[in-house]
Motif scaffolding. Structure first.
Motif, PDB file in Angstrom:
ATOM      1  N   SER A 256       0.823  -1.203   0.000  1.00  0.00           N
ATOM      2  CA  SER A 256       0.000   0.000   0.000  1.00  0.00           C
ATOM      3  C   SER A 256       0.859   1.255   0.000  1.00  0.00           C
ATOM      4  O   SER A 256       2.005   1.234   0.462  1.00  0.00           O
ATOM      5  CB  SER A 256      -0.919   0.014   1.232  1.00  0.00           C
ATOM      6  OG  SER A 256      -0.152  -0.074   2.424  1.00  0.00           O
ATOM      7  N   PRO A 257       0.317   2.367  -0.516  1.00  0.00           N
ATOM      8  CA  PRO A 257       1.063   3.633  -0.514  1.00  0.00           C
ATOM      9  C   PRO A 257       1.326   4.125   0.908  1.00  0.00           C
ATOM     10  O   PRO A 257       0.616   3.764   1.854  1.00  0.00           O
ATOM     11  CB  PRO A 257       0.132   4.594  -1.266  1.00  0.00           C
ATOM     12  CG  PRO A 257      -0.820   3.734  -2.008  1.00  0.00           C
ATOM     13  CD  PRO A 257      -0.985   2.494  -1.187  1.00  0.00           C
ATOM     14  N   TYR A 258       2.310   4.988   1.031  1.00  0.00           N
ATOM     15  CA  TYR A 258       2.761   5.482   2.332  1.00  0.00           C
ATOM     16  C   TYR A 258       1.616   6.089   3.142  1.00  0.00           C
ATOM     17  O   TYR A 258       1.458   5.799   4.338  1.00  0.00           O
ATOM     18  CB  TYR A 258       3.868   6.513   2.103  1.00  0.00           C
ATOM     19  CG  TYR A 258       4.394   7.163   3.344  1.00  0.00           C
ATOM     20  CD1 TYR A 258       5.149   6.449   4.276  1.00  0.00           C
ATOM     21  CD2 TYR A 258       4.166   8.524   3.592  1.00  0.00           C
ATOM     22  CE1 TYR A 258       5.643   7.054   5.416  1.00  0.00           C
ATOM     23  CE2 TYR A 258       4.663   9.134   4.728  1.00  0.00           C
ATOM     24  CZ  TYR A 258       5.401   8.401   5.635  1.00  0.00           C
ATOM     25  OH  TYR A 258       5.890   9.009   6.765  1.00  0.00           O
ATOM     26  N   TYR A 259       0.821   6.951   2.519  1.00  0.00           N
ATOM     27  CA  TYR A 259      -0.201   7.647   3.301  1.00  0.00           C
ATOM     28  C   TYR A 259      -1.376   6.750   3.676  1.00  0.00           C
ATOM     29  O   TYR A 259      -2.157   7.108   4.563  1.00  0.00           O
ATOM     30  CB  TYR A 259      -0.668   8.913   2.581  1.00  0.00           C
ATOM     31  CG  TYR A 259       0.309  10.045   2.775  1.00  0.00           C
ATOM     32  CD1 TYR A 259       0.409  10.706   3.995  1.00  0.00           C
ATOM     33  CD2 TYR A 259       1.166  10.430   1.748  1.00  0.00           C
ATOM     34  CE1 TYR A 259       1.321  11.722   4.187  1.00  0.00           C
ATOM     35  CE2 TYR A 259       2.083  11.454   1.935  1.00  0.00           C
ATOM     36  CZ  TYR A 259       2.160  12.092   3.160  1.00  0.00           C
ATOM     37  OH  TYR A 259       3.072  13.094   3.353  1.00  0.00           O
ATOM     38  N   GLU A 260      -1.498   5.584   3.073  1.00  0.00           N
ATOM     39  CA  GLU A 260      -2.465   4.612   3.582  1.00  0.00           C
ATOM     40  C   GLU A 260      -2.037   4.113   4.947  1.00  0.00           C
ATOM     41  O   GLU A 260      -2.870   3.761   5.788  1.00  0.00           O
ATOM     42  CB  GLU A 260      -2.644   3.453   2.594  1.00  0.00           C
ATOM     43  CG  GLU A 260      -3.558   3.774   1.430  1.00  0.00           C
ATOM     44  CD  GLU A 260      -3.992   2.536   0.668  1.00  0.00           C
ATOM     45  OE1 GLU A 260      -4.033   1.444   1.267  1.00  0.00           O
ATOM     46  OE2 GLU A 260      -4.272   2.676  -0.535  1.00  0.00           O
ATOM     47  N   HIS A 261      -0.734   4.051   5.193  1.00  0.00           N
ATOM     48  CA  HIS A 261      -0.239   3.679   6.517  1.00  0.00           C
ATOM     49  C   HIS A 261      -0.676   4.724   7.545  1.00  0.00           C
ATOM     50  O   HIS A 261      -1.065   4.384   8.668  1.00  0.00           O
ATOM     51  CB  HIS A 261       1.279   3.574   6.500  1.00  0.00           C
ATOM     52  CG  HIS A 261       1.813   2.595   5.506  1.00  0.00           C
ATOM     53  ND1 HIS A 261       3.166   2.370   5.333  1.00  0.00           N
ATOM     54  CD2 HIS A 261       1.199   1.754   4.628  1.00  0.00           C
ATOM     55  CE1 HIS A 261       3.365   1.459   4.393  1.00  0.00           C
ATOM     56  NE2 HIS A 261       2.172   1.084   3.942  1.00  0.00           N
ATOM     57  N   TRP A 262      -0.609   5.983   7.159  1.00  0.00           N
ATOM     58  CA  TRP A 262      -1.059   7.052   8.054  1.00  0.00           C
ATOM     59  C   TRP A 262      -2.556   6.916   8.343  1.00  0.00           C
ATOM     60  O   TRP A 262      -2.986   7.043   9.494  1.00  0.00           O
ATOM     61  CB  TRP A 262      -0.784   8.418   7.415  1.00  0.00           C
ATOM     62  CG  TRP A 262       0.645   8.867   7.463  1.00  0.00           C
ATOM     63  CD1 TRP A 262       1.762   8.097   7.254  1.00  0.00           C
ATOM     64  CD2 TRP A 262       1.122  10.184   7.741  1.00  0.00           C
ATOM     65  NE1 TRP A 262       2.894   8.856   7.362  1.00  0.00           N
ATOM     66  CE2 TRP A 262       2.541  10.143   7.656  1.00  0.00           C
ATOM     67  CE3 TRP A 262       0.504  11.392   8.023  1.00  0.00           C
ATOM     68  CZ2 TRP A 262       3.323  11.272   7.878  1.00  0.00           C
ATOM     69  CZ3 TRP A 262       1.288  12.518   8.218  1.00  0.00           C
ATOM     70  CH2 TRP A 262       2.690  12.457   8.150  1.00  0.00           C
TER      71      TRP A 262
END
Length: 230
Positions: A66-72
């Protein structure tokens, strides 16, 4: 964290090859995801270390794909539910509503006086300092040979797997900092002295795999290390 979220030193994942140029935001939704962090931070939902631990709750496959900001987004949702600010059914219902009604007006502005914007403009450039000064005496000094404790702590930790059990030399001492193994696990904040330890490449990777004369440094909190055996 003892899992795929601790990627340092792992083999087989390929080289890190960042592009020479890339946009700050790769999609419009990333801007909104970014604003969730200072909003939730200001609301007391988490600190920086607990925010990292929230990302470590992701399924390993989802985390890697998943993309980085999905982690956020995952971390904010995790802590929002944990602290009772919202429940998952509410999040799912709001998501469904806007997917079915993309032109529907957004909820009314909850920051009409711009206090949140002012907070973001102050915190984003300056950060939130982790240094503390409780007067605690440091156990170690620059030049000491130390070994990183080789254990597998539960929950959040900043003690990466690839340095556990390895011996190096302290090259810098930074004073007390917030201890991530308490703050990151939603325990009362404590602080510990932090040191930069230098390891030879051979000590980390073995003589056959190490680059000749190579070294790496790693920041450790005091409970992570013990005096090296003579």
């Amino acid at each position: 964290m003892n899992g795929i979220h601790d990627l340092g030193g792992r083999d087989g994942l390929g080289a890190v090859a960042p592009p020479p140029e890339e946009p700050v935001w790769k999609a419009e939704w990333e801007k909104h995801a970014h604003t969730l962090f200072p909003m939730a931070f200001r609301a007391g939902m988490f600190g920086v270390d607990a925010f990292r631990y929230g990302m470590e709750q992701m399924d390993p496959v989802e985390y890697l794909t998943s993309p980085y900001y999905e982690h956020w987004l995952h971390s904010v949702q995790h802590h929002g539910i944990r602290t009772g600010h919202w429940d998952l059914a509410e999040v799912d219902e709001r998501t469904r509503y806007y997917l079915e009604n993309p032109d529907a007006p957004l909820p009314e502005d909850k920051d009409p006086d711009g206090e949140l914007v002012a907070f973001i403009e102050a915190v984003v450039p300056a950060g939130a300092p982790a240094s503390r000064d409780t007067g605690k005496a440091a156990t170690f000094s620059v030049g000491d040979r130390v070994t990183v404790v080789s254990d597998a702590p539960r929950g959040h930790t900043r003690k990466a797997g690839y340095v556990r059990g390895k011996t190096g030399v302290i090259v810098m001492a930074h004073g007390e900092m917030v201890y991530p193994d308490t703050a990151g696990n939603s325990l009362d904040e404590t602080s510990e002295h932090v040191y930069t330890v230098q390891f030879t490449a051979e000590d980390l990777w073995g003589a056959e795999a190490a680059e000749p004369n190579g070294t790496s440094t790693f920041d450790v909190w005091e409970p992570y290390i013990v005096p090296a055996a003579s």
